[in-house]
Design an enzyme around this catalytic site. Structure first.
Site, PDB file in Angstrom:
ATOM      1  N   LEU A  33       0.769  -1.210   0.058  1.00  0.00           N
ATOM      2  CA  LEU A  33       0.022   0.027  -0.160  1.00  0.00           C
ATOM      3  C   LEU A  33       0.945   1.350   0.146  1.00  0.00           C
ATOM      4  O   LEU A  33       0.541   2.112   0.379  1.00  0.00           O
ATOM      5  CB  LEU A  33      -0.941   0.134   1.226  1.00  0.00           C
ATOM      6  CG  LEU A  33      -2.023  -1.268   1.167  1.00  0.00           C
ATOM      7  CD1 LEU A  33      -3.120  -0.991   2.621  1.00  0.00           C
ATOM      8  CD2 LEU A  33      -2.883  -1.361   0.048  1.00  0.00           C
ATOM      9  N   SER A 124       7.046  -2.606 -19.654  1.00  0.00           N
ATOM     10  CA  SER A 124       6.604  -1.007 -20.331  1.00  0.00           C
ATOM     11  C   SER A 124       7.303  -0.806 -21.671  1.00  0.00           C
ATOM     12  O   SER A 124       8.330  -1.349 -22.019  1.00  0.00           O
ATOM     13  CB  SER A 124       6.941  -0.026 -19.043  1.00  0.00           C
ATOM     14  OG  SER A 124       7.102   1.332 -19.754  1.00  0.00           O
ATOM     15  N   TYR A 149      13.889   3.812 -13.616  1.00  0.00           N
ATOM     16  CA  TYR A 149      12.758   3.184 -13.555  1.00  0.00           C
ATOM     17  C   TYR A 149      12.764   2.303 -14.958  1.00  0.00           C
ATOM     18  O   TYR A 149      12.544   1.103 -14.846  1.00  0.00           O
ATOM     19  CB  TYR A 149      11.383   4.183 -13.839  1.00  0.00           C
ATOM     20  CG  TYR A 149      10.066   3.411 -14.224  1.00  0.00           C
ATOM     21  CD1 TYR A 149       9.609   2.804 -13.259  1.00  0.00           C
ATOM     22  CD2 TYR A 149       9.583   3.360 -15.527  1.00  0.00           C
ATOM     23  CE1 TYR A 149       8.292   1.877 -13.835  1.00  0.00           C
ATOM     24  CE2 TYR A 149       8.699   3.018 -15.988  1.00  0.00           C
ATOM     25  CZ  TYR A 149       7.860   2.243 -14.901  1.00  0.00           C
ATOM     26  OH  TYR A 149       6.914   1.265 -15.247  1.00  0.00           O
ATOM     27  N   LYS A 153      13.115  -2.101 -15.477  1.00  0.00           N
ATOM     28  CA  LYS A 153      12.100  -3.084 -16.382  1.00  0.00           C
ATOM     29  C   LYS A 153      12.792  -3.872 -17.260  1.00  0.00           C
ATOM     30  O   LYS A 153      12.684  -5.174 -17.415  1.00  0.00           O
ATOM     31  CB  LYS A 153      11.128  -2.082 -17.013  1.00  0.00           C
ATOM     32  CG  LYS A 153      10.258  -1.394 -16.368  1.00  0.00           C
ATOM     33  CD  LYS A 153       9.213  -2.346 -15.515  1.00  0.00           C
ATOM     34  CE  LYS A 153       8.278  -1.657 -14.775  1.00  0.00           C
ATOM     35  NZ  LYS A 153       7.330  -2.527 -13.676  1.00  0.00           N
ATOM     36  N   GLY A 297      13.793  13.932 -21.216  1.00  0.00           N
ATOM     37  CA  GLY A 297      13.775  12.539 -21.503  1.00  0.00           C
ATOM     38  C   GLY A 297      12.508  12.054 -22.468  1.00  0.00           C
ATOM     39  O   GLY A 297      12.524  10.976 -22.609  1.00  0.00           O
TER      40      GLY A 297
END
Ligand code: NAD
Ligand code: WQD
Length: 341
Positions: A33, A124, A149, A153, A297
């Site tokens: 959470l 992604s 990030y 992935k 980016g």
């Protein structure tokens, strides 16, 4: 069939849990959470007329994961749990690698010990990096994303490939999402970002509801038709259904082992100006905006070659841009402060 869904209280996870329940799967959600509310799961249960087992915990907590797999006879895992703010990841790279890479290693280890080998990963479009031409197709070599990030992935996709080489029973699917937006049409669940939204649609929706003055459109001088960036936006319910299609495919293809990647997108690029227009058309709200400097980016345009999922998973994104806008607004206007409303 009992499916463990990590990160199932979050935006995409909650919509997917609903689709899983509606398709007859039993679901255990494991989530710490850190970026979500348990209220999402209460709403999912109301919408489904069915229950979800919820265990609060962290994917980096190996003993909790071991206990989880002992307690529940899990058939497959859908792994959403991750930190996902691209900008934040450049400030907190260690937190992102810890959570997203180390956390996934802990999960894969616990699965191996428990003899669970079916794994669906939230990847992604960012894994295609800057090197690849558009539209992105699954046969392309993975690129070098500009953020920690994105790199996390790519790393997990690499880990999955190596796990599959070492474990002949491993059945992995990497789902490469493009830009999920929208909400369940009931307006009961949706995207509930903490603080100032990073992503376009939550920002637009917060301008519409009066929480933000105006939208900054990052860049009006890109080499695109109207000068703003183009992305492949898909409805989160289509994305949720894509997970069910991938799971059905894994289960049906008993012979399959290894890792298979699928793009989940519409295959159609849409510009930022077109999104603002579509939102205004669908909702009757006016969105004040400025054209601001480019955001570091951002790539000018990328979208999916969506054929592989269509052919192999029998899945395609069918909901229209108008539905995406209506459902975003229905969620936002009924829940101006998200799940705290
Ligand atoms: P989200 O933040 O709403 O959901 C992620 C969930 O994971 C949250 O409920 C969070 O509390 C939980 N979580 C995070 N770290 C955890 C940990 N260590 N242990 C247990 N739970 C943890 O994000 P989302 O938009 O629903 O994204 C879900 C997945 O899809 C993520 O892996 C994200 O990287 C990926 N993804 C998202 C997008 C997007 O645009 N939203 C696009 C491509 C890929
Ligand atoms: C969309 C477009 C912005 C906000 C990110 C991640 C990607 C994936 C999805 C997880 C861009 C423009 C945005 C605003 C704007 N996530 N924009 N004003 O950057 O395509 O993708 O989310 O995997 O990895 O990078 O999505 O929604 O942030 O931006 O003009 O206030 O909207 O420049 O062109 P993005 P986004």
């Amino acid at each position: 069939m009992k499916i463990l869904v990590t990160g199932g209280a979050g935006y995409i996870g909650s919509h997917t849990v609903l689709s899983l329940l509606n398709n007859g799967y039993e679901v255990v959600v494991y989530d710490n959470l850190c970026n979500s509310s348990e209220v999402s799961l209460q709403r999912v249960q109301q919408l489904a007329g069915n229950t979800v087992e919820f265990v609060q915990g962290d994917i980096q907590d190996k003993s909790a994961l071991t206990a989880l797999f002992k307690q529940y006879p899990i058939d497959a895992v859908i792994h959403f749990a991750a930190l996902k703010a691209v900008g934040e990841s450049t400030q907190l790279p260690l937190a992102y690698y810890q959570n997203n890479v180390h956390g996934t290693l802990c999960l894969l280890e616990a699965m191996q010990v428990a003899n669970v080998h079916q794994f669906i990963f939230s990847s992604s479009a960012t894994v295609y990096g800057e090197e690849n031409a558009v539209p992105y197709v699954e046969t392309m070599t993975l690129g070098t994303p500009s953020s920690p990030y994105g790199a996390s992935k790519v790393m997990v996709e690499r880990v999955m490939a190596d796990v599959a080489l070492a474990n002949a029973q491993f059945k992995g699917v990497s789902l490469r999402y493009f830009n999920p937006i929208g909400a369940h049409p009931s307006g009961q669940i949706g995207e509930d970002p903490k603080g100032i939204p990073n992503n376009l649609l939550p920002y637009v929706a917060q301008v519409a509801v009066g929480k933000r003055d105006k939208l900054n459109i990052f860049g009006g001088d890109y080499p695109t038709a109207d000068g703003s960036c183009e992305r492949d936006y898909l409805h989160v319910m289509d994305l949720a259904d894509g997970h069910v299609a991938a799971l059905d495919w894994l289960i049906k293809n008993e012979q399959f082992t290894g890792v298979e990647a699928f793009n989940l997108g519409t295959g159609t690029p849409v510009s930022v100006f077109a999104i603002v227009n579509a939102f205004e058309q669908a909702t009757g709200k006016t969105i004040a905006y400025d054209v601001a400097p480019r955001r570091a980016g951002d790539l000018p345009a990328f979208w999916a070659d969506a054929n592989k999922a269509k052919i192999q998973l029998n899945w395609h994104a069918s909901r229209t841009l108008q539905q995406m806008m209506e459902d975003t607004w229905n969620w936002q206007s009924n829940n101006p402060n998200g799940f705290d409303s």
